[in-house]
Motif scaffolding. Structure first.
Motif, PDB file in Angstrom:
ATOM      1  N   HIS A 285     -20.923  28.875  93.180  1.00  0.00           N
ATOM      2  CA  HIS A 285     -21.538  27.766  93.905  1.00  0.00           C
ATOM      3  C   HIS A 285     -22.580  27.116  93.010  1.00  0.00           C
ATOM      4  CE1 HIS A 285     -24.499  25.914  96.680  1.00  0.00           C
ATOM      5  NE2 HIS A 285     -23.425  25.612  97.389  1.00  0.00           N
ATOM      6  N   ALA A 286     -22.529  25.783  92.905  1.00  0.00           N
ATOM      7  CA  ALA A 286     -23.458  25.041  92.052  1.00  0.00           C
ATOM      8  C   ALA A 286     -24.171  23.984  92.880  1.00  0.00           C
ATOM      9  CB  ALA A 286     -22.720  24.395  90.886  1.00  0.00           C
ATOM     10  N   SER A 287     -25.492  23.923  92.745  1.00  0.00           N
ATOM     11  CA  SER A 287     -26.307  22.912  93.421  1.00  0.00           C
ATOM     12  C   SER A 287     -26.948  22.027  92.367  1.00  0.00           C
ATOM     13  CB  SER A 287     -27.393  23.568  94.278  1.00  0.00           C
ATOM     14  OG  SER A 287     -26.821  24.385  95.277  1.00  0.00           O
ATOM     15  N   VAL A 288     -26.704  20.727  92.477  1.00  0.00           N
ATOM     16  CA  VAL A 288     -27.237  19.758  91.519  1.00  0.00           C
ATOM     17  C   VAL A 288     -28.361  18.989  92.185  1.00  0.00           C
ATOM     18  CG1 VAL A 288     -26.723  17.794  90.027  1.00  0.00           C
ATOM     19  CG2 VAL A 288     -24.984  19.557  90.420  1.00  0.00           C
ATOM     20  N   GLU A 289     -29.525  19.020  91.573  1.00  0.00           N
ATOM     21  CA  GLU A 289     -30.673  18.290  92.102  1.00  0.00           C
ATOM     22  C   GLU A 289     -30.646  16.878  91.538  1.00  0.00           C
ATOM     23  OE1 GLU A 289     -34.156  20.471  91.154  1.00  0.00           O
ATOM     24  OE2 GLU A 289     -33.636  22.197  92.402  1.00  0.00           O
ATOM     25  N   GLY A 290     -30.381  15.903  92.401  1.00  0.00           N
ATOM     26  CA  GLY A 290     -30.290  14.521  91.967  1.00  0.00           C
ATOM     27  C   GLY A 290     -31.543  13.739  92.279  1.00  0.00           C
ATOM     28  N   ALA A 291     -31.381  12.412  92.240  1.00  0.00           N
ATOM     29  CA  ALA A 291     -32.520  11.534  92.508  1.00  0.00           C
ATOM     30  C   ALA A 291     -32.907  11.596  93.990  1.00  0.00           C
ATOM     31  CB  ALA A 291     -32.176  10.102  92.095  1.00  0.00           C
ATOM     32  N   ASN A 292     -34.176  11.267  94.267  1.00  0.00           N
ATOM     33  CA  ASN A 292     -34.702  11.233  95.639  1.00  0.00           C
ATOM     34  C   ASN A 292     -34.550  12.578  96.344  1.00  0.00           C
ATOM     35  OD1 ASN A 292     -35.238   8.458  95.279  1.00  0.00           O
ATOM     36  ND2 ASN A 292     -33.144   7.942  95.911  1.00  0.00           N
ATOM     37  N   ASP A 293     -34.663  13.660  95.556  1.00  0.00           N
ATOM     38  CA  ASP A 293     -34.582  15.025  96.111  1.00  0.00           C
ATOM     39  C   ASP A 293     -33.266  15.287  96.842  1.00  0.00           C
ATOM     40  OD1 ASP A 293     -37.113  15.559  95.140  1.00  0.00           O
ATOM     41  OD2 ASP A 293     -38.090  14.846  96.979  1.00  0.00           O
ATOM     42  N   LYS A 294     -32.237  14.567  96.480  1.00  0.00           N
ATOM     43  CA  LYS A 294     -30.927  14.774  97.091  1.00  0.00           C
ATOM     44  C   LYS A 294     -30.161  15.841  96.310  1.00  0.00           C
ATOM     45  CE  LYS A 294     -26.690  12.349  98.409  1.00  0.00           C
ATOM     46  NZ  LYS A 294     -25.967  11.047  98.389  1.00  0.00           N
ATOM     47  N   THR A 295     -29.612  16.811  97.030  1.00  0.00           N
ATOM     48  CA  THR A 295     -28.890  17.915  96.403  1.00  0.00           C
ATOM     49  C   THR A 295     -27.399  17.782  96.689  1.00  0.00           C
ATOM     50  OG1 THR A 295     -30.803  19.378  96.646  1.00  0.00           O
ATOM     51  CG2 THR A 295     -28.671  20.408  96.229  1.00  0.00           C
ATOM     52  N   ILE A 296     -26.604  17.909  95.624  1.00  0.00           N
ATOM     53  CA  ILE A 296     -25.152  17.829  95.737  1.00  0.00           C
ATOM     54  C   ILE A 296     -24.581  19.224  95.494  1.00  0.00           C
ATOM     55  CG2 ILE A 296     -23.060  16.697  94.912  1.00  0.00           C
ATOM     56  CD1 ILE A 296     -24.786  14.440  93.871  1.00  0.00           C
ATOM     57  N   GLN A 297     -23.665  19.644  96.354  1.00  0.00           N
ATOM     58  CA  GLN A 297     -23.096  20.979  96.288  1.00  0.00           C
ATOM     59  C   GLN A 297     -21.685  20.936  95.700  1.00  0.00           C
ATOM     60  OE1 GLN A 297     -25.116  23.439  97.336  1.00  0.00           O
ATOM     61  NE2 GLN A 297     -26.668  22.088  98.239  1.00  0.00           N
ATOM     62  N   PHE A 298     -21.393  21.914  94.837  1.00  0.00           N
ATOM     63  CA  PHE A 298     -20.052  22.055  94.276  1.00  0.00           C
ATOM     64  C   PHE A 298     -19.626  23.519  94.405  1.00  0.00           C
ATOM     65  CE2 PHE A 298     -21.912  18.479  91.999  1.00  0.00           C
ATOM     66  CZ  PHE A 298     -20.910  17.524  92.070  1.00  0.00           C
ATOM     67  N   LEU A 299     -18.341  23.716  94.586  1.00  0.00           N
ATOM     68  CA  LEU A 299     -17.788  25.066  94.669  1.00  0.00           C
ATOM     69  C   LEU A 299     -16.564  25.140  93.771  1.00  0.00           C
ATOM     70  CD1 LEU A 299     -17.933  27.867  96.016  1.00  0.00           C
ATOM     71  CD2 LEU A 299     -16.360  27.003  97.774  1.00  0.00           C
ATOM     72  N   THR A 300     -16.577  26.089  92.849  1.00  0.00           N
ATOM     73  CA  THR A 300     -15.439  26.292  91.958  1.00  0.00           C
ATOM     74  C   THR A 300     -15.089  27.778  91.976  1.00  0.00           C
ATOM     75  OG1 THR A 300     -14.610  26.022  89.690  1.00  0.00           O
ATOM     76  CG2 THR A 300     -16.942  26.566  89.939  1.00  0.00           C
ATOM     77  N   PHE A 301     -13.914  28.106  91.489  1.00  0.00           N
ATOM     78  CA  PHE A 301     -13.492  29.507  91.555  1.00  0.00           C
ATOM     79  C   PHE A 301     -12.476  29.798  90.456  1.00  0.00           C
ATOM     80  CE2 PHE A 301     -10.803  26.980  94.295  1.00  0.00           C
ATOM     81  CZ  PHE A 301      -9.525  27.372  93.935  1.00  0.00           C
TER      82      PHE A 301
END
Length: 233
Positions: free
Chosen positions: A92-108
């Motif tokens: 699980h990967a969480s990317v901290e973007g602009a305006n404190d917005k977090t984008i979630q990714f899931l890979t396996f």
């Protein structure tokens, strides 16, 4: 100036503006940094645990800094159990973007592939033309599992390679040449004819002359020769 010419010119200019804008974004005029927090699942139904952080220090150059914690003995045991049961290792990967917005990714990937490679894996971070993370994928050198399990001391620390991949930009149209061509055609129509052709007669009409010459030669060769033969009585 004709309406058709104006429409064609407008389309070309709009296409040129679009490509210029895309190129400017792809060049990343404003460089930045991206932080990616990693968690992994070491059991089929458990909660994710911290694995480490990836810091893309420059989205322009793709330079990264990686910090990952080692596996405790009970973590290694659980990961080997996933591999033995032919189950999936999820990241699980969480990317901290602009305006404190977090984008979630899931890979396996297959847990046995990660174990077989001795915790060597590859994480690919894909950026769009604006420098935003659009995908994160994980893979291991051993795509197929052969049942070989390395010793526990080889399953303590991750040996991770991070690849930052930028989106490819399409070719930029040659708008200057196209506009010049449209301008020449417009000037020719205004003069009431096509632009003056300075080629010679043979250069302009050779495709009509050559077949005619061949036809004449073939016709001459097919006629019977009568010269020198006695006249029939």
């Amino acid at each position: 100036m004709g309406l058709k010419y104006l429409i064609s010119l407008l389309i070309v200019l709009l296409a040129s503006c679009c490509f210029v804008t895309l190129g400017e974004k792809f060049d990343f005029e404003v460089d930045g940094m991206v932080t990616i927090r990693l968690k992994h699942f070491l059991s089929d139904d458990g909660n994710p645990e911290d694995r480490g952080n990836i810091t893309v220090q420059s989205i322009r150059t793709g330079s990264v800094a990686l910090s990952q914690a080692g596996l405790m003995p009970h973590h290694t045991t659980r990961l080997k159990a996933l591999a033995k049961n032919d189950q999936i290792y999820r990241l699980h990967a969480s990317v901290e973007g602009a305006n404190d917005k977090t984008i979630q990714f899931l890979t396996f990937m297959k847990a046995c592939a990660l174990v077989r490679s001795g915790l060597s894996d590859v994480l690919t971070v894909s950026l769009d033309h604006s420098g935003n993370v659009v995908a994160i994928s994980a893979s291991a050198p051993f795509a197929q599992c052969d049942g070989v399990i390395p010793p526990d001391h080889q399953l303590r620390f991750f040996n991770t390679t991070v690849i930052v991949k930028h989106m490819d930009v399409g070719p930029v149209p040659d708008t200057a040449t196209y506009i010049q061509k449209i301008e020449r055609e417009r000037e020719a129509r205004e003069r009431g004819g096509d632009p003056k052709d300075n080629r010679s007669f043979l250069a302009k009409y050779w495709m009509y002359i050559v077949p005619l010459v061949i036809f004449v030669l073939l016709s001459s060769a097919g006629q019977p020769e009568t010269q020198g033969q006695p006249a029939a009585r």
